[in-house]
Design a protein around this motif. Structure first.
Motif, mmCIF file in Angstrom:
data_model
loop_
_atom_site.group_PDB
_atom_site.id
_atom_site.type_symbol
_atom_site.label_atom_id
_atom_site.label_comp_id
_atom_site.label_asym_id
_atom_site.label_seq_id
_atom_site.Cartn_x
_atom_site.Cartn_y
_atom_site.Cartn_z
ATOM 1 N N VAL A 1 0.843 -1.097 0.008
ATOM 2 C CA VAL A 1 -0.103 -0.139 0.006
ATOM 3 C C VAL A 1 0.798 1.239 0.230
ATOM 4 C CG1 VAL A 1 -1.746 1.257 1.193
ATOM 5 C CG2 VAL A 1 -1.827 -1.341 1.423
ATOM 6 N N ILE A 2 0.717 2.227 -0.948
ATOM 7 C CA ILE A 2 1.322 3.216 -1.022
ATOM 8 C C ILE A 2 0.501 4.579 -0.746
ATOM 9 C CG2 ILE A 2 2.787 4.935 -2.458
ATOM 10 C CD1 ILE A 2 3.021 2.376 -4.474
ATOM 11 N N TYR A 3 0.861 4.990 0.550
ATOM 12 C CA TYR A 3 -0.067 5.997 1.194
ATOM 13 C C TYR A 3 0.206 7.361 0.564
ATOM 14 C CZ TYR A 3 -2.832 2.880 4.278
ATOM 15 O OH TYR A 3 -3.420 1.743 4.840
ATOM 16 N N ASN A 4 -0.715 7.932 -0.121
ATOM 17 C CA ASN A 4 -0.316 9.482 -0.589
ATOM 18 C C ASN A 4 -1.219 10.441 -0.103
ATOM 19 O OD1 ASN A 4 0.336 11.298 -2.656
ATOM 20 N ND2 ASN A 4 -1.001 10.602 -4.084
ATOM 21 N N ASN A 5 -1.082 10.966 1.116
ATOM 22 C CA ASN A 5 -1.792 11.824 1.855
ATOM 23 C C ASN A 5 -1.074 13.372 1.927
ATOM 24 O OD1 ASN A 5 -4.175 10.610 2.715
ATOM 25 N ND2 ASN A 5 -3.296 9.508 4.502
ATOM 26 N N HIS A 6 0.249 13.218 1.388
ATOM 27 C CA HIS A 6 1.041 14.223 1.310
ATOM 28 C C HIS A 6 1.448 15.007 -0.087
ATOM 29 C CE1 HIS A 6 0.871 14.037 5.702
ATOM 30 N NE2 HIS A 6 1.238 12.583 5.504
ATOM 31 N N SER A 7 2.730 15.632 -0.085
ATOM 32 C CA SER A 7 3.039 16.100 -1.598
ATOM 33 C C SER A 7 3.568 15.186 -2.701
ATOM 34 C CB SER A 7 4.250 17.041 -1.210
ATOM 35 O OG SER A 7 5.227 16.235 -0.548
ATOM 36 N N ARG A 8 3.563 15.555 -3.716
ATOM 37 C CA ARG A 8 3.896 14.569 -4.672
ATOM 38 C C ARG A 8 5.548 14.335 -4.210
ATOM 39 N NH1 ARG A 8 6.588 15.159 -9.812
ATOM 40 N NH2 ARG A 8 5.681 13.795 -11.285
ATOM 41 N N LYS A 9 6.222 15.326 -3.606
ATOM 42 C CA LYS A 9 7.636 14.922 -3.326
ATOM 43 C C LYS A 9 7.742 13.740 -2.519
ATOM 44 C CE LYS A 9 11.727 17.266 -1.458
ATOM 45 N NZ LYS A 9 12.192 18.460 -0.945
ATOM 46 N N THR A 10 6.703 13.782 -1.471
ATOM 47 C CA THR A 10 6.625 12.643 -0.476
ATOM 48 C C THR A 10 6.484 11.348 -1.242
ATOM 49 O OG1 THR A 10 5.989 14.318 1.259
ATOM 50 C CG2 THR A 10 6.005 11.995 1.789
ATOM 51 N N LEU A 11 5.439 11.398 -1.935
ATOM 52 C CA LEU A 11 5.161 10.130 -2.820
ATOM 53 C C LEU A 11 6.125 9.570 -3.530
ATOM 54 C CD1 LEU A 11 3.124 8.167 -3.837
ATOM 55 C CD2 LEU A 11 2.339 9.951 -5.676
ATOM 56 N N LEU A 12 6.990 10.446 -4.456
ATOM 57 C CA LEU A 12 7.958 9.995 -5.155
ATOM 58 C C LEU A 12 9.328 9.491 -4.285
ATOM 59 C CD1 LEU A 12 7.980 12.541 -8.134
ATOM 60 C CD2 LEU A 12 6.704 10.537 -7.819
ATOM 61 N N ALA A 13 9.417 10.011 -3.131
ATOM 62 C CA ALA A 13 10.493 9.365 -2.379
ATOM 63 C C ALA A 13 10.167 8.237 -1.549
ATOM 64 C CB ALA A 13 10.627 10.531 -0.895
ATOM 65 N N LYS A 14 8.712 7.849 -1.438
ATOM 66 C CA LYS A 14 8.301 6.590 -1.055
ATOM 67 C C LYS A 14 8.447 5.447 -2.159
ATOM 68 C CE LYS A 14 4.615 8.019 2.415
ATOM 69 N NZ LYS A 14 2.990 7.921 2.442
ATOM 70 N N LEU A 15 8.176 6.150 -3.418
ATOM 71 C CA LEU A 15 8.437 5.006 -4.680
ATOM 72 C C LEU A 15 10.079 4.819 -4.700
ATOM 73 C CD1 LEU A 15 6.047 6.751 -7.339
ATOM 74 C CD2 LEU A 15 5.900 4.421 -6.221
ATOM 75 N N ARG A 16 10.800 5.880 -4.582
ATOM 76 C CA ARG A 16 12.246 5.470 -4.947
ATOM 77 C C ARG A 16 12.591 4.351 -3.772
ATOM 78 N NH1 ARG A 16 12.343 10.901 -6.200
ATOM 79 N NH2 ARG A 16 12.742 11.687 -4.020
ATOM 80 N N LYS A 17 12.342 4.592 -2.589
ATOM 81 C CA LYS A 17 12.510 3.673 -1.441
ATOM 82 C C LYS A 17 12.038 2.188 -1.799
ATOM 83 C CE LYS A 17 12.261 3.116 3.666
ATOM 84 N NZ LYS A 17 11.723 3.485 4.548
ATOM 85 N N LEU A 18 10.912 2.258 -2.168
ATOM 86 C CA LEU A 18 10.030 1.054 -2.604
ATOM 87 C C LEU A 18 10.956 0.279 -3.711
ATOM 88 C CD1 LEU A 18 7.748 -0.898 -2.301
ATOM 89 C CD2 LEU A 18 6.449 0.297 -3.814
ATOM 90 N N LEU A 19 11.362 0.999 -4.938
ATOM 91 C CA LEU A 19 11.995 0.394 -6.011
ATOM 92 C C LEU A 19 13.369 0.019 -5.586
ATOM 93 C CD1 LEU A 19 10.781 2.802 -8.866
ATOM 94 C CD2 LEU A 19 10.093 0.517 -8.544
ATOM 95 N N LYS A 20 13.958 0.617 -4.605
ATOM 96 C CA LYS A 20 15.381 0.121 -4.331
ATOM 97 C C LYS A 20 15.298 -1.353 -3.746
ATOM 98 C CE LYS A 20 18.196 3.947 -2.839
ATOM 99 N NZ LYS A 20 18.550 4.678 -1.719
ATOM 100 N N GLU A 21 14.236 -1.751 -3.158
ATOM 101 C CA GLU A 21 13.802 -3.001 -2.313
ATOM 102 C C GLU A 21 13.873 -3.941 -3.489
ATOM 103 O OE1 GLU A 21 10.926 -3.026 0.418
ATOM 104 O OE2 GLU A 21 11.706 -1.311 1.126
ATOM 105 N N TYR A 22 13.321 -3.543 -4.821
ATOM 106 C CA TYR A 22 13.083 -4.627 -5.790
ATOM 107 C C TYR A 22 14.397 -4.576 -6.655
ATOM 108 C CZ TYR A 22 8.469 -5.033 -4.642
ATOM 109 O OH TYR A 22 7.139 -5.330 -3.823
ATOM 110 N N SER A 23 15.504 -3.848 -6.711
ATOM 111 C CA SER A 23 16.514 -3.817 -7.320
ATOM 112 C C SER A 23 17.748 -4.801 -6.705
ATOM 113 C CB SER A 23 16.914 -2.419 -7.659
ATOM 114 O OG SER A 23 17.267 -1.725 -6.486
ATOM 115 N N LYS A 24 17.420 -5.141 -5.434
ATOM 116 C CA LYS A 24 18.486 -5.818 -4.981
ATOM 117 C C LYS A 24 18.675 -7.279 -5.466
ATOM 118 C CE LYS A 24 17.636 -3.652 -0.349
ATOM 119 N NZ LYS A 24 17.001 -3.796 0.791
#
Length: 198
Positions: free
Chosen positions: A175-198
């Protein structure tokens, strides 16, 4: 290669997530775009739509009147089911073909199925994981109203016509919660994608 099913209710920010993934080079199947092509002038779904709903949902130039169609399906559950039956079968067929082609290419670590009706249509069966973009109702309504094409009443009707967000969350792997800014959302995505690149 992992197949990610990306979904979320109207106003959640799902399209922002899909655009970001596409910009980062991940193949993204856009179910809405395929649906638009099917109902565009000359589209393969138009004949069945006319047979089911009649001429009143078409404009004088013979094209589908999307606003009339939307008003009808978001106020009539049976009409909504009939339209989904016509269009969804064709979208899922295109989706399966697309997934097969991407797997044969074998180039991407992740491929993404961006589909608002992923769970409603059972299309999650084609996915290894389901990602749901979610946010609070009052934020979703504010975002929808910001687009300027719907009234608050219409926005609430669209939300009510969709699968409850809580159910989507319950069926999600991520679940990707998006209650805040676009910047916050994209930071969450970068963190999530890092886990899939291991």
């Amino acid at each position: 290669m992992k197949t990610i099913g990306l979904t979320g209710s109207i106003g959640s920010g799902k399209s922002t997530v899909a655009s970001y993934l596409k910009a980062k080079g991940y193949p993204v199947f856009d179910a809405d775009e395929v649906s638009r092509q099917l109902t565009a002038p000359g589209g393969k779904a138009l004949k069945a739509i006319r047979e089911t709903f009649g001429d009143e949902v078409f404009s004088s130039d013979g094209n589908l009147d999307r606003k009339k169609m939307a008003r009808l399906v978001f106020s009539d559950e049976e009409a909504k089911s009939k339209l989904e039956e016509i269009v969804t079968r064709k979208v899922i067929s295109a989706m399966k073909k697309w997934v097969k082609e991407r797997k044969e290419e074998g180039k991407a670590r992740l491929i993404v199925l961006d589909a608002p009706l992923l769970l409603e249509t059972g299309a999650e069966k084609n996915c290894d994981e389901v990602w749901v973009v979610a946010c609070d109702d009052h934020i979703r309504i504010a975002r929808i109203l910001n687009r300027g094409d719907l009234t608050e009443k219409e926005a609430r009707a669209r939300i009510a016509a969709q699968m409850p967000q809580e159910e989507k969350i319950a069926r999600a792997d991520v679940v990707i919660y998006n209650n805040h800014s676009r910047k916050t959302l994209l930071a969450k995505l970068r963190k999530l994608l890092k886990e899939y690149s291991k």
